[in-house]
Design an enzyme around this catalytic site. Structure first.
Site, mmCIF file in Angstrom:
data_model
loop_
_atom_site.group_PDB
_atom_site.id
_atom_site.type_symbol
_atom_site.label_atom_id
_atom_site.label_comp_id
_atom_site.label_asym_id
_atom_site.label_seq_id
_atom_site.Cartn_x
_atom_site.Cartn_y
_atom_site.Cartn_z
ATOM 1 N N GLY A 685 8.530 -13.643 19.367
ATOM 2 C CA GLY A 685 8.139 -14.735 18.505
ATOM 3 C C GLY A 685 9.293 -15.316 17.733
ATOM 4 N N VAL A 689 15.752 -11.929 23.767
ATOM 5 C CA VAL A 689 16.388 -10.625 23.685
ATOM 6 C C VAL A 689 17.162 -10.366 24.975
ATOM 7 C CG1 VAL A 689 16.045 -8.150 23.340
ATOM 8 C CG2 VAL A 689 14.540 -9.776 22.205
ATOM 9 N N ASP A 816 4.101 -8.730 11.409
ATOM 10 C CA ASP A 816 3.785 -8.972 12.818
ATOM 11 C C ASP A 816 3.707 -7.640 13.559
ATOM 12 O OD1 ASP A 816 3.080 -10.528 14.961
ATOM 13 O OD2 ASP A 816 5.137 -11.024 15.542
#
Length: 990
Positions: A685, A689, A816
């Site tokens: 989000g 990566v 999150d």
């Protein structure tokens, strides 16, 4: 014999003809019923129910079919197939074709789907039980079932709005149970119920009812059981309730009721069970003294005042007393529990005085003695030394004195012994070696003395030893390494001497070690560096000498304190970081090449640091070469093209700024080189990566976050927010990352450094080879994980969140929490990751909340919809969803849950029966361990409570998870979990 006349013969013929016709009609009707039953069998029969339907075959009398009862005329009157594991949808068009049917009992099966309106055709029904199934949709119109005497739809999965008006015609109804169904809309208390004057059983718990209980409830004078818990009821308990003289059970817990117990409440002398806990009731308990039949009295978490009536000591049936978290004063009745098989008492968190009644375990059945947080005095009665049934003893935060009776140390079933903050004295006797179940030994802040007995190491179940602020002397037992489950060892503030035993390294589960403020001598054992789970090490204010073992740098310590000792030599480079800047104060002979507050290492320490200097020079030389190489390649980098054009445009060595949070063996250029499409391993989000493999084989994970609003980062479709910082927000970004960089916990992913440019941020983390929990549960990388692995992941992740909420200088809300943000290392140990949405709590008043949009669908706490705010309890909710994923193997949102329904609705819709919860457990989990999984599922239900204040803290969650493995969850949770909270919330609050 005379011949009959013509008229007589005609009449006789007609009678014979009618008789034959009647027999023919009956036979046809019976044959039809047989065919109906055989059709019903074909619909409901499964391989697992073959035994049930074995007798249902042609050639057998239908009245002899299993579960079938016929009336005197041979017609089917009853179908009773309850508790047979039947699966499927119910064909009421077939069932209600049985015209004489008076009873349908299909409860406690696995029926699903909608219940068709054909049910209204069963007009002869007197008994209908469809409880404990998995139906969906609304309850059909029942208004035609006017003959009903028994109606049970409890915990059946129905939603919508219950058709209360259907009850108006059921004037004969005596049993009505509609509770524990997820009705979508709350309604006022249904007045239709008040008119059912033959009711003797009314169960409307968790039934979406709001407002006041009407005075008319007193008209139901035949009521024996009245359960209205887990609703949104308010106002006072109606005074006319005192007219219910037959009432033996009254359950009103978890509402918002106010006022006093009605005057005359003591007239309900048939009451055996009374529970009005978790409300806002005030006044005193004077009416309770007349309820001499009580066996269970539960009034915890109210605002009750005054004294506990002394008459309770004469109640001959009383076995359960829970009055914690009120404002009660006075003493406990001296004869309390002396008559019956007394089971437990919890009067914690009041202002009670006096002593402990001596005879509550007179009959040897008591399991819980919970008197914490009062003003009680006196000694612990010797009678409890023989109470082998005791599981939990919590007397902390009182003023008890004297010695602990020796037998208490070794009680065979005792799991928790908490005597913290009293004035107790004397020894821990060798009896403790017999305490094979003892998990928590909590004795801090007392006057205990003497040596720690070697026998303590024989209490093999010990998880936590907290003995701080006492007068213990002598050495730490050399056999302490036998405690393989030990997680916390706190001996701070005693008079212990001698050296730290090397056997401590055998305590492989240690996370917290506090041996500060003693007189320990000798060197710090180098082997402590092998304790991979160690998170906090405090050895300050002792007389330790020698050098600091370099192996300590291998640990992920959130707290390291070696101050005020006699340590010498250099501080290892791996520990010379800003996070530990105060950890070495008060050691005059320590030196460091990096920490400015310590003296620099000079010639006197050159011999011990020679290798470190050589390595430092080597890496400095390498760095210079890399810089020269980077300058030479500058033009080439400018021309290089790939899918990350925006990044490449800034690949100038002088455009990146690296901030180190650990001792590093790589440069920013090595990282930047790997930011390529072919190295992309994930999109989150808050950024992409990449995987980086250094020349020495070390693997890293790098998250690329765009700082400007024009960046190309895109949020995942299920994500409601990403971290998007404009250049003006760089200072805020730096402040948050700097704070996050100080986190050093075994269950939080390690941040090595940040590399920033004008419009990009790179965060360099340790690499987790086993990916995310989401991948392992749901995606192509899914694998069959046994319960042991899942439990350890749950506990580790909980400990990581606990540290964020409770272990940092300022609490950090993750915002999150989800299974894709829980990463797994090569040993399957979890790490909390992805802090793109994390918010550090401010110290200002009202700073408990943050207003930014945050979270992922399926994990977002319900209060967000109407407050637009999140706090620590929002993380707890999200973690509860993760626990449900771990236990059930399901995603947070699946189509079979129903429109606008998620895993929380699905689980909670099945929560009122242990059997139904067992059915939710992932089939990949071994049957022998499903009971353990259900314990964790019940904790998940607590975490996902609608009301944030009702949810436990992460500290409580960790303790509940630990206890779930140590003992039956019935010692943690109330038997009725449908909204009812912990019997002893204070038991897990510390």
């Amino acid at each position: 014999m005379a011949r009959p006349s013509g008229m007589s013969a005609g009449i006789l013929f007609q009678q014979v003809l009618m008789l034959c016709l009647s027999v023919s009609l009956v036979s046809a009707s019976e044959a039809d019923e047989l065919q109906l039953l055989l059709k019903l069998k074909s619909v409901m029969e499964t391989p697992s129910s073959a035994v049930v339907f074995g007798s249902w075959r042609v050639g057998n009398d239908k009245c002899n079919f299993t579960g079938i009862t016929c009336d005197s005329d041979g017609f089917v009157a009853e179908i009773d197939l309850a508790r047979n594991g039947l699966v499927g949808t119910l064909p009421f068009d077939l069932i209600c074709s049985l015209g004489s049917l008076e009873k349908i009992d299909l409860g406690e099966n696995l029926f699903y789907g909608n219940v068709a309106d054909d049910l209204r055709n069963c007009t002869s029904l007197k008994y209908l039980n469809l409880g404990f199934n998995s139906f969906s949709g609304r309850v059909p119109d029942l208004s035609t079932l006017s003959r009903l005497e028994f109606l049970n739809l409890n915990n059946s999965g129905f939603s919508g709005i219950f058709p209360w008006k259907s009850l108006e015609n059921m004037t004969n109804l005596g049993f009505l149970s509609l509770g524990d169904n997820p009705f979508d809309v709350t309604t006022p208390f249904p007045m239709e119920v008040i008119r059912l004057e033959k009711l003797y059983w009314l169960y409307l718990t968790n039934c979406s009812i709001r407002g006041q209980i009407p005075e008319g409830i007193g008209n139901l004078t035949l009521l024996e059981n009245l359960e209205l818990s887990d609703n949104e009821l308010s106002g006072e308990i109606p005074w006319r309730i005192i007219r219910l003289g037959w009432l033996w059970q009254l359950e009103l817990y978890n509402n918002s009721l106010t006022g006093k117990l009605p005057l005359g409440f003591g007239k309900l002398t048939s009451l055996v069970n009374f529970d009005a806990s978790h409300n806002r009731l005030g006044g005193d308990l004077s009416e309770i003294r007349f309820l001499t039949s009580l066996a269970s009295l539960q009034l915890f978490e109210n605002q009750l005042t005054g004294e506990i009536p002394e008459e309770l000591g004469d109640f001959k049936n009383l076995t359960e007393l829970s009055l914690y978290t009120n404002r009660l004063t006075g003493s406990l009745p001296p004869k309390l529990g002396s008559w019956a098989d007394f089971n437990y008492i919890d009067v914690s968190d009041n202002s009670l005085t006096g002593s402990i009644p001596p005879d509550m375990c007179k009959n040897g059945k008591m399991t819980d003695l919970l008197l914490l947080d009062n003003k009680l005095t006196g000694t612990i009665p010797a009678t409890y030394a023989n109470c082998s049934s005791l599981v939990r003893v919590r007397l902390n935060n009182n003023s008890f004195s004297g010695a602990v009776p020796a037998g208490i140390w070794g009680l065979p079933n005792l799991i928790i012994l908490d005597l913290t903050t009293n004035q107790l004295e004397g020894l821990i006797t060798s009896d403790i070696g017999m305490g094979k179940s003892l998990a928590q030994l909590l004795l801090s802040d007392n006057k205990f003395s003497g040596e720690l007995p070697e026998a303590m190491s024989e209490a093999s179940s010990l998880v936590s030893i907290q003995l701080s602020l006492n007068g213990f002397v002598g050495k730490i037992p050399s056999t302490i390494g036998n405690l393989k489950k030990l997680n916390t060892l706190d001996l701070n503030g005693n008079q212990l001497s001698n050296s730290i035993p090397g056997s401590i390294v055998s305590c492989v589960a240690l996370a917290v070690v506090d041996l500060s403020n003693n007189s320990l001598t000798g060197e710090i054992p180098d082997s402590i560096g092998n304790l991979q789970t160690l998170n906090s090490l405090n050895l300050s204010n002792n007389k330790l000498s020698g050098e600091i073992p370099s192996r300590l740098g291998l640990l992920r310590l959130s707290l390291l304190d070696l101050s005020n000792n006699q340590l010498t030599g250099p501080v290892p480079d791996s520990l010379s970081i800003e996070a530990y800047h105060d950890s070495f104060d008060g050691n005059p002979s320590l030196c460091s090449l990096r920490l400015k507050q310590l003296q620099p290492c000079n010639a006197s320490s050159q011999a011990t640091t020679h290798l470190g200097v050589i390595l430092s020079c080597f890496f400095t030389g390498i760095s210079l070469l890399l810089i020269i190489f980077a300058i030479m390649m500058y033009v080439k980098f400018r021309k290089k093209r790939n899918s990350l054009k925006s990044v490449n445009s800034l690949w100038r060595p002088d455009s990146w700024n690296m901030k180190r949070y650990q001792v590093l063996s790589f440069t920013e250029k090595e990282i930047i080189d790997y930011i390529k499409t072919e190295n992309l391993i994930g999109r989150g989000g808050s950024g992409n990566v990449y995987k980086v493999v250094l020349g020495n084989g070390k693997e890293l994970a790098v998250k690329h976050i765009w700082a400007s609003s024009s960046g190309s980062s895109r949020s995942h479709p299920s994500s409601l927010a990403i971290l998007s910082k404009k250049s003006t927000g760089t200072a805020e970004y730096d402040a948050e990352v700097a704070a996050l960089s100080s986190i050093r916990h075994v269950n939080v992913v390690k941040l090595y450094c940040s590399i920033t440019s004008e419009d990009s941020h790179l965060l360099v983390y340790e690499y987790m080879p086993n990916g995310s929990l989401w991948d392992r549960l749901h995606e192509s990388q899914k694998m069959d994980m046994g319960w042991e692995v899942r439990y350890e992941i749950a506990l580790g992740a909980a400990r990581g969140l606990e540290y964020l909420h409770h272990g940092c200088a300022r609490p950090i809300i993750h915002r999150d929490v989800k299974s894709s943000n829980i990463l797994l290392d090569k040993e399957w140990k979890p790490r909390i990751a992805d802090f793109g949405l994390a918010k550090i709590m401010q110290a200002s008043p009202g700073g408990n909340w943050t207003h930014a949009i945050a979270g992922t669908l399926g994990y977002i706490a319900p209060e967000y919809a109407y407050t637009m705010k999140v706090n620590e309890k929002s993380d707890v909710y999200s973690f509860g969803v993760v626990l449900m994923e771990l236990v059930t193997g399901r995603r947070p949102i699946e189509s079979e849950f129903g429109e606008n329904k998620d895993i929380v609705h699905w689980v909670c819709g099945n929560r009122s029966s242990k059997n139904s919860l067992l059915d939710l457990v992932d089939s990949n989990i071994s049957d022998t361990l499903k009971e353990d999984a259900v314990k964790v599922l019940r904790i998940a239900i607590l975490c996902t409570a609608n009301i944030p204040t009702v949810r436990p803290s992460m500290r409580m969650v960790v303790q509940m998870l630990e206890e779930a493995k140590l003992c039956s969850l019935t010692n943690i949770l109330v038997d009725k979990i449908g909204g009812k909270q912990l019997k002893d919330r204070r038991d897990t609050a510390k």
